[in-house]
Design a protein around this motif. Structure first.
Motif, mmCIF file in Angstrom:
data_model
loop_
_atom_site.group_PDB
_atom_site.id
_atom_site.type_symbol
_atom_site.label_atom_id
_atom_site.label_comp_id
_atom_site.label_asym_id
_atom_site.label_seq_id
_atom_site.Cartn_x
_atom_site.Cartn_y
_atom_site.Cartn_z
ATOM 1 N N ALA A 173 0.801 -1.231 0.000
ATOM 2 C CA ALA A 173 0.000 0.000 0.000
ATOM 3 C C ALA A 173 0.835 1.284 0.000
ATOM 4 C CB ALA A 173 -0.993 -0.005 1.160
ATOM 5 N N PRO A 174 1.938 1.379 0.761
ATOM 6 C CA PRO A 174 2.727 2.624 0.698
ATOM 7 C C PRO A 174 3.313 2.878 -0.692
ATOM 8 C CG PRO A 174 3.301 1.371 2.659
ATOM 9 C CD PRO A 174 2.436 0.484 1.814
ATOM 10 N N GLU A 175 3.653 1.796 -1.405
ATOM 11 C CA GLU A 175 4.206 1.926 -2.756
ATOM 12 C C GLU A 175 3.130 2.233 -3.786
ATOM 13 O OE1 GLU A 175 7.386 1.998 -3.577
ATOM 14 O OE2 GLU A 175 7.946 1.693 -1.493
ATOM 15 N N ILE A 176 1.877 1.922 -3.455
ATOM 16 C CA ILE A 176 0.769 2.155 -4.389
ATOM 17 C C ILE A 176 0.051 3.435 -3.984
ATOM 18 C CG2 ILE A 176 -1.380 1.225 -5.328
ATOM 19 C CD1 ILE A 176 -0.203 -1.612 -4.779
ATOM 20 N N TRP A 177 -0.831 3.361 -3.007
ATOM 21 C CA TRP A 177 -1.629 4.534 -2.623
ATOM 22 C C TRP A 177 -0.808 5.578 -1.873
ATOM 23 C CZ3 TRP A 177 -4.078 -0.366 -2.017
ATOM 24 C CH2 TRP A 177 -5.022 -0.621 -3.019
ATOM 25 N N GLY A 178 0.308 5.172 -1.275
ATOM 26 C CA GLY A 178 1.182 6.148 -0.607
ATOM 27 C C GLY A 178 1.754 7.164 -1.575
ATOM 28 N N ARG A 179 1.709 6.877 -2.860
ATOM 29 C CA ARG A 179 2.176 7.804 -3.896
ATOM 30 C C ARG A 179 1.037 8.695 -4.406
ATOM 31 N NH1 ARG A 179 7.217 6.328 -5.241
ATOM 32 N NH2 ARG A 179 7.872 4.190 -4.849
ATOM 33 N N CYS A 180 -0.114 8.601 -3.742
ATOM 34 C CA CYS A 180 -1.288 9.366 -4.165
ATOM 35 C C CYS A 180 -1.596 10.486 -3.178
ATOM 36 C CB CYS A 180 -2.503 8.440 -4.291
ATOM 37 S SG CYS A 180 -2.310 7.224 -5.615
ATOM 38 N N ILE A 181 -2.140 11.568 -3.703
ATOM 39 C CA ILE A 181 -2.486 12.745 -2.902
ATOM 40 C C ILE A 181 -3.555 12.374 -1.880
ATOM 41 C CG2 ILE A 181 -3.549 15.044 -3.003
ATOM 42 C CD1 ILE A 181 -2.273 15.310 -5.833
ATOM 43 N N GLY A 182 -3.320 12.746 -0.632
ATOM 44 C CA GLY A 182 -4.304 12.560 0.423
ATOM 45 C C GLY A 182 -4.276 11.216 1.117
ATOM 46 N N CYS A 183 -3.428 10.295 0.671
ATOM 47 C CA CYS A 183 -3.362 8.981 1.325
ATOM 48 C C CYS A 183 -2.750 9.151 2.714
ATOM 49 C CB CYS A 183 -2.531 8.015 0.493
ATOM 50 S SG CYS A 183 -2.481 6.349 1.200
ATOM 51 N N PRO A 184 -3.332 8.484 3.703
ATOM 52 C CA PRO A 184 -2.776 8.605 5.056
ATOM 53 C C PRO A 184 -1.424 7.919 5.178
ATOM 54 C CG PRO A 184 -4.446 6.896 5.012
ATOM 55 C CD PRO A 184 -4.455 7.548 3.650
ATOM 56 N N ASP A 185 -0.661 8.360 6.157
ATOM 57 C CA ASP A 185 0.622 7.730 6.474
ATOM 58 C C ASP A 185 0.544 7.247 7.912
ATOM 59 O OD1 ASP A 185 3.237 6.888 6.467
ATOM 60 O OD2 ASP A 185 4.093 8.902 6.666
ATOM 61 N N PRO A 186 0.566 5.957 8.158
ATOM 62 C CA PRO A 186 0.857 4.882 7.225
ATOM 63 C C PRO A 186 -0.358 4.527 6.361
ATOM 64 C CG PRO A 186 0.468 3.942 9.388
ATOM 65 C CD PRO A 186 0.392 5.441 9.535
ATOM 66 N N ALA A 187 -0.070 3.994 5.173
ATOM 67 C CA ALA A 187 -1.113 3.601 4.227
ATOM 68 C C ALA A 187 -1.573 2.189 4.571
ATOM 69 C CB ALA A 187 -0.575 3.666 2.798
ATOM 70 N N ARG A 188 -2.421 2.109 5.607
ATOM 71 C CA ARG A 188 -2.936 0.804 6.033
ATOM 72 C C ARG A 188 -4.086 1.020 7.003
ATOM 73 N NH1 ARG A 188 1.061 -2.743 9.183
ATOM 74 N NH2 ARG A 188 -0.805 -3.978 9.302
ATOM 75 N N GLY A 189 -4.753 -0.059 7.346
ATOM 76 C CA GLY A 189 -5.783 -0.060 8.369
ATOM 77 C C GLY A 189 -6.942 0.885 8.093
ATOM 78 N N PRO A 190 -7.570 1.384 9.166
ATOM 79 C CA PRO A 190 -8.760 2.240 9.015
ATOM 80 C C PRO A 190 -8.519 3.494 8.183
ATOM 81 C CG PRO A 190 -8.526 1.512 11.296
ATOM 82 C CD PRO A 190 -7.272 1.085 10.576
ATOM 83 N N GLY A 191 -7.316 4.046 8.240
ATOM 84 C CA GLY A 191 -7.025 5.241 7.445
ATOM 85 C C GLY A 191 -7.063 4.955 5.951
ATOM 86 N N LEU A 192 -6.449 3.859 5.539
ATOM 87 C CA LEU A 192 -6.467 3.487 4.121
ATOM 88 C C LEU A 192 -7.884 3.146 3.681
ATOM 89 C CD1 LEU A 192 -5.054 2.931 1.439
ATOM 90 C CD2 LEU A 192 -4.575 0.602 2.270
ATOM 91 N N LYS A 193 -8.607 2.439 4.523
ATOM 92 C CA LYS A 193 -9.999 2.091 4.198
ATOM 93 C C LYS A 193 -10.820 3.367 3.967
ATOM 94 C CE LYS A 193 -14.132 -0.050 6.102
ATOM 95 N NZ LYS A 193 -14.717 -0.737 7.252
ATOM 96 N N ALA A 194 -10.719 4.333 4.873
ATOM 97 C CA ALA A 194 -11.476 5.583 4.741
ATOM 98 C C ALA A 194 -11.058 6.330 3.471
ATOM 99 C CB ALA A 194 -11.270 6.463 5.975
ATOM 100 N N TYR A 195 -9.770 6.320 3.151
ATOM 101 C CA TYR A 195 -9.263 6.979 1.945
ATOM 102 C C TYR A 195 -9.874 6.352 0.689
ATOM 103 C CZ TYR A 195 -5.836 8.537 -1.544
ATOM 104 O OH TYR A 195 -5.223 9.074 -2.654
ATOM 105 N N LEU A 196 -9.881 5.022 0.625
ATOM 106 C CA LEU A 196 -10.448 4.346 -0.542
ATOM 107 C C LEU A 196 -11.955 4.585 -0.645
ATOM 108 C CD1 LEU A 196 -8.405 1.024 -0.419
ATOM 109 C CD2 LEU A 196 -8.142 2.924 -2.031
ATOM 110 N N GLU A 197 -12.653 4.537 0.490
ATOM 111 C CA GLU A 197 -14.097 4.809 0.477
ATOM 112 C C GLU A 197 -14.376 6.233 0.000
ATOM 113 O OE1 GLU A 197 -14.877 3.728 4.597
ATOM 114 O OE2 GLU A 197 -16.158 2.090 3.888
ATOM 115 N N HIS A 198 -13.573 7.175 0.464
ATOM 116 C CA HIS A 198 -13.748 8.583 0.075
ATOM 117 C C HIS A 198 -13.581 8.775 -1.428
ATOM 118 C CE1 HIS A 198 -13.506 12.949 0.236
ATOM 119 N NE2 HIS A 198 -12.415 12.860 -0.497
ATOM 120 N N ASN A 199 -12.695 7.986 -2.030
ATOM 121 C CA ASN A 199 -12.385 8.130 -3.452
ATOM 122 C C ASN A 199 -13.142 7.141 -4.336
ATOM 123 O OD1 ASN A 199 -10.221 10.287 -3.728
ATOM 124 N ND2 ASN A 199 -9.464 9.063 -2.028
ATOM 125 N N GLN A 200 -14.118 6.459 -3.759
ATOM 126 C CA GLN A 200 -14.908 5.498 -4.530
ATOM 127 C C GLN A 200 -15.777 6.210 -5.566
ATOM 128 O OE1 GLN A 200 -17.625 3.025 -2.276
ATOM 129 N NE2 GLN A 200 -18.173 1.812 -4.072
#
Length: 184
Positions: A103-130
């Motif tokens: 995930a850090p190598e994929i969505w971590g290279r995207c604007i607004g992705c949480p750091d770290p790119a995992r868990g509830p933060g990544l889930k919320a990011y993907l849902e937001h961008n659905q």
């Protein structure tokens, strides 16, 4: 009302995330390198029928007609799409943990992705961008991944049996079939 993201028991998910300036080449190299690293990271999620990542720069919605003003993106974007069994919430929970190494190598290279790119933060990011699918059709909408795999295994066994038993007479073929596929 039926969801545009459902086909039978299957769910279609798509997220569009803008890529950070200067990160497109590294993201492309990482995604292309996944082929050489063995099975897809999405294979760790048992419910996944298919999934893909696509880098989008500018696009013309209608390739058959010359569009004078194609839609221009302010940043290249990453599209992630997947078809899976079940509901979105538990799938994204599992994805957010199972893909933690990538995930850090994929969505971590995207604007607004949480750091770290995992868990509830990544889930919320993907849902937001659905983005809703609009029209979604699953090839196996009424069958789970496990059922599809079992059917493919059964087919492989039947093909191997047919190849192995060519030339047998009817009685011998029947005995071999009953021995190979009891209860059928």
């Amino acid at each position: 009302m039926k969801s545009a993201n459902r086909s039978g028991q299957a769910y279609g998910f798509m997220a569009l995330t803008p890529i950070k300036p200067g990160e497109e080449d590294a993201l492309r190299a990482f995604l292309e390198g996944l082929r050489n690293r063995g099975p897809s990271p999405l294979s760790r999620l048992a419910a996944t029928h298919m999934g893909r990542w696509v880098i989008l720069r500018n696009f013309n919605w209608d390739p058959f007609y010359d569009q004078p003003d194609p839609d221009a993106l302010s940043h290249p974007a990453l599209i992630f799409s997947t078809c899976f069994d079940g509901d979105l919430d538990p799938y994204l929970d599992e994805l957010s943990e199972a893909l933690a190494p990538e995930a850090p190598e994929i969505w971590g290279r995207c604007i607004g992705c949480p750091d770290p790119a995992r868990g509830p933060g990544l889930k919320a990011y993907l849902e937001h961008n659905q983005i809703d699918c609009g029209f979604f059709f699953a090839a196996y909408g009424s069958s789970t991944v496990a059922e599809v795999r079992a059917s493919l295994d059964q087919r492989d066994r039947l093909v191997a049996f047919a190849t192995r038993t060519q030339g047998l007479g009817p009685a011998e073929l029947h005995r071999a079939f009953v021995a190979e596929f009891p209860g059928r």
